[in-house]
Write an enzyme that holds these catalytic residues in place. Structure first.
Site, PDB file in Angstrom:
ATOM      1  N   LYS A 226      33.487  34.995  42.261  1.00 12.31           N
ATOM      2  CA  LYS A 226      33.174  36.173  43.047  1.00 12.31           C
ATOM      3  C   LYS A 226      31.913  36.817  42.494  1.00 12.31           C
ATOM      4  O   LYS A 226      31.316  36.252  41.404  1.00 12.31           O
ATOM      5  CB  LYS A 226      34.158  37.274  42.564  1.00 12.31           C
ATOM      6  CG  LYS A 226      35.513  37.042  43.532  1.00 12.31           C
ATOM      7  CD  LYS A 226      36.340  38.249  43.625  1.00 12.31           C
ATOM      8  CE  LYS A 226      37.667  37.966  44.387  1.00 12.31           C
ATOM      9  NZ  LYS A 226      38.512  38.898  44.583  1.00 12.31           N
ATOM     10  N   ARG A 260      44.252  33.756  40.283  1.00  8.83           N
ATOM     11  CA  ARG A 260      43.888  33.188  41.516  1.00  8.83           C
ATOM     12  C   ARG A 260      42.668  32.502  41.620  1.00  8.83           C
ATOM     13  O   ARG A 260      41.676  33.159  41.386  1.00  8.83           O
ATOM     14  CB  ARG A 260      44.277  34.398  42.574  1.00  8.83           C
ATOM     15  CG  ARG A 260      43.901  33.810  44.114  1.00  8.83           C
ATOM     16  CD  ARG A 260      44.172  35.364  44.968  1.00  8.83           C
ATOM     17  NE  ARG A 260      43.735  34.567  46.428  1.00  8.83           N
ATOM     18  CZ  ARG A 260      42.572  34.481  47.043  1.00  8.83           C
ATOM     19  NH1 ARG A 260      41.322  34.626  46.057  1.00  8.83           N
ATOM     20  NH2 ARG A 260      42.253  34.251  48.292  1.00  8.83           N
TER      21      ARG A 260
HETATM   22  N1  HH2 Z   1      40.406  37.687  46.634  1.00  3.54           N
HETATM   23  C1  HH2 Z   1      39.843  37.468  47.644  1.00  3.54           C
HETATM   24  C2  HH2 Z   1      40.999  37.104  48.877  1.00  3.54           C
HETATM   25  N2  HH2 Z   1      42.284  37.582  48.584  1.00  3.54           N
HETATM   26  N3  HH2 Z   1      44.010  38.275  47.399  1.00  3.54           N
HETATM   27  C3  HH2 Z   1      44.327  38.705  46.057  1.00  3.54           C
HETATM   28  N4  HH2 Z   1      45.492  38.974  45.768  1.00  3.54           N
HETATM   29  N5  HH2 Z   1      43.286  39.237  44.931  1.00  3.54           N
HETATM   30  C4  HH2 Z   1      42.079  38.577  45.020  1.00  3.54           C
HETATM   31  O1  HH2 Z   1      41.390  38.779  44.046  1.00  3.54           O
HETATM   32  C5  HH2 Z   1      41.753  38.008  46.586  1.00  3.54           C
HETATM   33  C6  HH2 Z   1      42.534  37.995  47.287  1.00  3.54           C
HETATM   34  C7  HH2 Z   1      38.560  36.851  48.265  1.00  3.54           C
HETATM   35  O2  HH2 Z   1      38.164  35.537  47.530  1.00  3.54           O
HETATM   36  P1  HH2 Z   1      38.561  34.365  48.651  1.00  3.54           P
HETATM   37  O3  HH2 Z   1      39.801  34.046  49.386  1.00  3.54           O
HETATM   38  O4  HH2 Z   1      38.004  33.041  48.093  1.00  3.54           O
HETATM   39  O5  HH2 Z   1      37.510  34.742  49.944  1.00  3.54           O
HETATM   40  P2  HH2 Z   1      37.380  35.053  51.248  1.00  3.54           P
HETATM   41  O6  HH2 Z   1      38.169  36.385  51.363  1.00  3.54           O
HETATM   42  O7  HH2 Z   1      36.000  35.006  51.847  1.00  3.54           O
HETATM   43  O8  HH2 Z   1      38.086  34.008  52.152  1.00  3.54           O
END
Ligand code: HH2
Length: 278
Positions: A226, A260
């Site tokens: 992030k 995660r």
């Molecule tokens: N962060 C993201 C998405 N879902 N869920 C939880 N519980 N906690 C988090 O910190 C979290 C989440 C964002 O990361 P990512 O899925 O890699 O990115 P994107 O939303 O661009 O798909």
């Protein structure tokens, strides 16, 4: 400290004497912030999930909608069109399947298709979200977000970020319980980067142990790749592995029950070494 969480077909066990569970991220989106487009094809999504399981992932978290800052909601139906083939293909992969969604219609369909956990970055605040999950036996991740992905990073503001996030998570968990959800099904997540600047993220991170103790629920932490890692290291998104692994270890040291992550192999190895040495 030990704990358990009921998660559909699985009971997750948390044991602070061992390592936290590792939730491997499977983004089947064209536009996720770090891996958009990489696992959009069904075969590549399955390969990626199998690879993460071989690397030690305990849970697979499928996301069919990016929630990166500034993103607009998907047209109705698109998220399900992306999700369902992958979910059907992976539901018997031997690990709990979590679905990362804030859309109640997607939650209902995902549960019918066999998902074990719903991970809602919106903390089940969308109308009908609580109802969509209450009568199932899936695990629930309640995450804190200030505003929406469209505008959350414009000017995040808190008087006291730790207190406000704690109050939000407690009341979201209570709302679920008022609708008949057992406490055993719920975990909490402060939501790093969701309506928070670096100062807010650091304030929350340093207080993870306090948040966990105050709320007394399993704690999930997601900081992998992030922007806070980018801000601390000065590195672009493709070069945040070391920073992300360091953050996962710090989260583990502060009591995280689930981390995660995108980079499962490196995180699992680091957690094993950290655990053996502490
Ligand atoms: N962060 C993201 C998405 N879902 N869920 C939880 N519980 N906690 C988090 O910190 C979290 C989440 C964002 O990361 P990512 O899925 O890699 O990115 P994107 O939303 O661009 O798909």
């Amino acid at each position: 400290m030990r704990g358990t969480m009921h998660c559909g077909r699985y009971d997750l066990s948390f044991n602070q004497a061992l390592r936290p569970l590792v939730m491997g991220i499977l983004n089947i989106t064209p536009d996720s912030f770090s891996d958009g487009g990489a696992f959009q094809r069904l075969e590549s999504a399955i390969d990626r999930a199998e690879q993460m399981i071989a690397e030690g992932a305990d849970i697979i978290d499928i996301g069919a909608e990016s929630t990166r800052p500034g993103v607009m909601p998907l047209p109705d139906g698109e998220e399900l069109n992306r999700l369902l083939p992958v979910l059907y293909a992976l539901r018997d992969c031997g690990r709990p399947i979590s679905v990362d969604t804030r859309n109640p219609k997607v939650m209902r369909e995902a549960l019918l298709a066999g998902a074990d956990m719903i991970n809602d970055v919106n903390g089940f605040r969308t109308p009908d979200a609580v109802e969509a999950v209450a009568e199932s036996d899936c695990g629930l991740c309640v995450m804190h977000m200030q505003n929406n992905p469209e505008d959350m990073q414009i000017a995040p503001h808190y008087e006291n970020v730790v207190e406000e996030v704690g109050v939000f998570l407690r009341s979201a968990a209570s709302r679920l319980q008022e609708h008949g959800v057992s406490r055993q099904r719920i975990c909490i997540d402060p939501g790093f980067g969701f309506g928070k600047n670096l100062e807010h993220n650091l304030g929350l991170f340093r207080n993870l142990a306090f948040i966990k103790e105050e709320l007394d629920m399993p704690l999930l932490v997601g900081v992998s790749r992030k922007s806070m890692i980018g801000q601390l290291t000065g590195k672009p998104v493709q070069e945040r592995l070391a920073g992300s692994v360091a953050a996962a270890l710090c989260a583990a040291a502060r009591g995280a029950d689930i981390v995660r992550v995108h980079d499962v192999a490196a995180t699992v190895d680091a957690l094993k070494v950290w655990r053996a040495l502490t």
